[in-house]
Scaffold this active site. Structure first.
Site, PDB file in Angstrom:
ATOM      1  N   SER A 171       0.858  -1.187   0.000  1.00 34.21           N
ATOM      2  CA  SER A 171       0.000   0.000   0.000  1.00 34.21           C
ATOM      3  C   SER A 171       0.889   1.231   0.000  1.00 34.21           C
ATOM      4  O   SER A 171       1.606   1.497   0.975  1.00 34.21           O
ATOM      5  CB  SER A 171      -0.886   0.017   1.259  1.00 34.21           C
ATOM      6  N   GLY A 179     -13.256   7.510   4.356  1.00 34.62           N
ATOM      7  CA  GLY A 179     -14.279   7.848   5.341  1.00 34.62           C
ATOM      8  C   GLY A 179     -15.154   9.025   4.948  1.00 34.62           C
ATOM      9  O   GLY A 179     -15.853   9.586   5.775  1.00 34.62           O
ATOM     10  N   SER A 214     -14.466   4.428  -0.857  1.00 36.95           N
ATOM     11  CA  SER A 214     -13.096   4.010  -1.160  1.00 36.95           C
ATOM     12  C   SER A 214     -12.964   2.493  -1.036  1.00 36.95           C
ATOM     13  O   SER A 214     -12.213   1.865  -1.794  1.00 36.95           O
ATOM     14  CB  SER A 214     -12.108   4.708  -0.235  1.00 36.95           C
ATOM     15  N   GLU A 236     -17.169  -7.253   1.997  1.00 35.56           N
ATOM     16  CA  GLU A 236     -17.572  -6.370   3.117  1.00 35.56           C
ATOM     17  C   GLU A 236     -18.287  -7.179   4.200  1.00 35.56           C
ATOM     18  O   GLU A 236     -18.015  -7.012   5.382  1.00 35.56           O
ATOM     19  CB  GLU A 236     -18.537  -5.284   2.639  1.00 35.56           C
ATOM     20  N   ASP A 247     -22.534   0.461  -4.020  1.00 37.47           N
ATOM     21  CA  ASP A 247     -21.201   1.040  -4.209  1.00 37.47           C
ATOM     22  C   ASP A 247     -20.383   0.235  -5.218  1.00 37.47           C
ATOM     23  O   ASP A 247     -19.738   0.791  -6.111  1.00 37.47           O
ATOM     24  CB  ASP A 247     -20.446   1.102  -2.876  1.00 37.47           C
TER      25      ASP A 247
HETATM   26  C1  GLA Z   1     -23.028   2.486   2.180  1.00 35.30           C
HETATM   27  C2  GLA Z   1     -23.260   1.057   1.705  1.00 35.30           C
HETATM   28  C3  GLA Z   1     -24.237   1.015   0.536  1.00 35.30           C
HETATM   29  C4  GLA Z   1     -25.503   1.803   0.840  1.00 35.30           C
HETATM   30  C5  GLA Z   1     -25.167   3.171   1.399  1.00 35.30           C
HETATM   31  C6  GLA Z   1     -26.388   3.924   1.860  1.00 35.30           C
HETATM   32  O1  GLA Z   1     -22.364   3.222   1.186  1.00 35.30           O
HETATM   33  O2  GLA Z   1     -22.043   0.463   1.307  1.00 35.30           O
HETATM   34  O3  GLA Z   1     -24.542  -0.319   0.202  1.00 35.30           O
HETATM   35  O4  GLA Z   1     -26.347   1.093   1.702  1.00 35.30           O
HETATM   36  O5  GLA Z   1     -24.251   3.107   2.484  1.00 35.30           O
HETATM   37  O6  GLA Z   1     -27.221   4.188   0.798  1.00 35.30           O
END
Ligand code: GLA
Length: 381
Positions: free
Chosen positions: A66, A119, A124, A157, A169
């Site tokens: 990293s 954050g 990210s 995750e 995301d």
């Molecule tokens: C985070 C989660 C997503 C989604 C948003 C809220 O980014 O990773 O899956 O639930 O919060 O919309």
């Protein structure tokens, strides 16, 4: 940091050339906490991402560097090889999730860096997962489709990072297209690209530069509340598979059976479904006033019903309202991070100056400002 620095760092570290892959962070115009409720989201990929140089090394070990942390980590590809370092767990998780789906991969060397603020609610971590999912799929010729690559990131995750996130995301990071937002139906995974170029407006993120503790456990609790409300409704209405399928009338039927908190969470989610649809329709008409009104509506719901806002985010939202900004709301999971703002171009400078001054007066530091550029998703460079 740039691509040349990455290639040089890879060469210094591993004595070889590498192939570079990237996958971006995301914004979300509207549709928050709806993905794990089978609702709609409306994200787009941004011009900030993770960049990784990778080369297969013919062993059964991953050697990762990293650049941002200036740390290295070596790990194997079996479940018991879970690395200590949290940044390495994302890469390890992606490898494991690929293998769990029956594909065979081997070791590789990698150096990587990112320019998605950590954050800040721009995902990210999804950018990191998507970069490696996309790259390993390509390098090992696995032929996994992009939906499954997104699920690999999401399961990473869930199983290795402790966040029971939805699919938004990773989807946005993989499917992004320059100049377009994507409306995704998270129940069916059907989606549409919407050109997004609001004439006379800018989209800007104001980063509170705070990330509150326990955000991930609070996130998981929100999800449990929604699942509980949904299960109660489904007991009476079997056609309801996800909370987003329910109506307020259905929710009111189970009012006395569920905790007040779960009711509030569900009320927000049911309202948010219509707000996304309203925004998409309004965009097609060029009706930015409605787009903005719904964004404020989402902020209110996230702050007062879903309770994922915080003082700093509410303050930035209030400042936007006072300045006459068209739309503003907390973006992403909440508990810190950014507001997303739809601002008339001629108001932009005054808004940013006022936001900096007032926020600084109250919290002792300025918010960071990021202009949004909607960009392409995961790719090889
Ligand atoms: C985070 C989660 C997503 C989604 C948003 C809220 O980014 O990773 O899956 O639930 O919060 O919309």
């Amino acid at each position: 940091m740039n691509i040349n620095a990455l290639k040089n760092a890879f060469k210094d570290c591993f004595g070889q050339e590498c192939t570079v892959y990237t996958s971006p962070g995301r914004i979300n115009l509207i549709g928050e906490h709806t993905d794990y409720n089978g609702g709609f989201v409306f994200p787009g990929a941004i011009d900030k991402g993770i960049y990784a140089g990778i080369r297969l090394n013919g062993t059964d070990k991953v050697h990762a560097y990293s650049m941002d942390y200036d740390e290295q980590c070596v790990f194997g590809l079996n479940e018991e090889d879970l690395p200590e370092k949290s940044w390495a767990r994302y890469i390890f998780g992606v490898c494991r999730e690929i293998q769990k789906r029956g594909y065979s991969i081997g070791g590789f060397d990698t150096a990587f860096y990112g320019d998605v603020p950590l954050g800040a609610g721009m995902s990210s971590s999804a950018a990191l997962e998507s970069t490696f999912a996309f790259a390993l799929n390509d390098l090992f010729n696995l032929n996994i489709d992009k939906f499954e690559l997104a699920r690999i990131g999401q399961s990473t995750e869930h199983n290795y990072c402790g966040v029971k996130c939805g699919i938004m995301d990773q989807f946005a990071s993989l499917f992004g297209r320059a100049g377009h937002l994507m409306r995704l139906n998270c129940a069916t995974m059907e989606f549409e690209y919407f050109p997004f170029n609001p004439k006379g407006y800018k989209v800007v993120l104001l980063d509170t530069v705070v990330k509150h503790e326990l955000a991930s456990s609070a996130y998981n609790r929100r999800r449990e509340s929604c699942e509980n409300a949904c299960a109660r409704i489904a007991a009476k209405h079997p056609e309801v598979k996800y909370l987003s399928d329910a109506t307020m009338a259905m929710l009111n039927e189970v009012d006395v059976e569920i905790p007040a908190e779960d009711y509030m969470r569900a009320e927000y989610v049911i309202g948010e479904k219509q707000r996304v649809l309203d925004v998409c329709d309004a965009l097609e008409r060029g009706d930015y006033k409605t787009v903005g009104d719904r964004m404020y509506g989402t902020h209110y719901g996230m702050s007062k019903l879903y309770e994922v806002s915080c003082e700093e985010l509410d303050c930035l939202n209030d400042i936007a309202k006072e300045c006459g900004v068209t739309g503003s709301r907390v973006m992403g999971g909440g508990f810190g991070g950014c507001t997303i703002n739809l601002v008339k171009e001629d108001l932009y400078d005054a808004f940013i100056a006022t936001a900096k001054e007032k926020y600084n007066a109250r919290f002792g530091h300025e918010p960071k400002v990021y202009d949004v550029v909607i960009s392409d998703g995961a790719r090889k460079l």
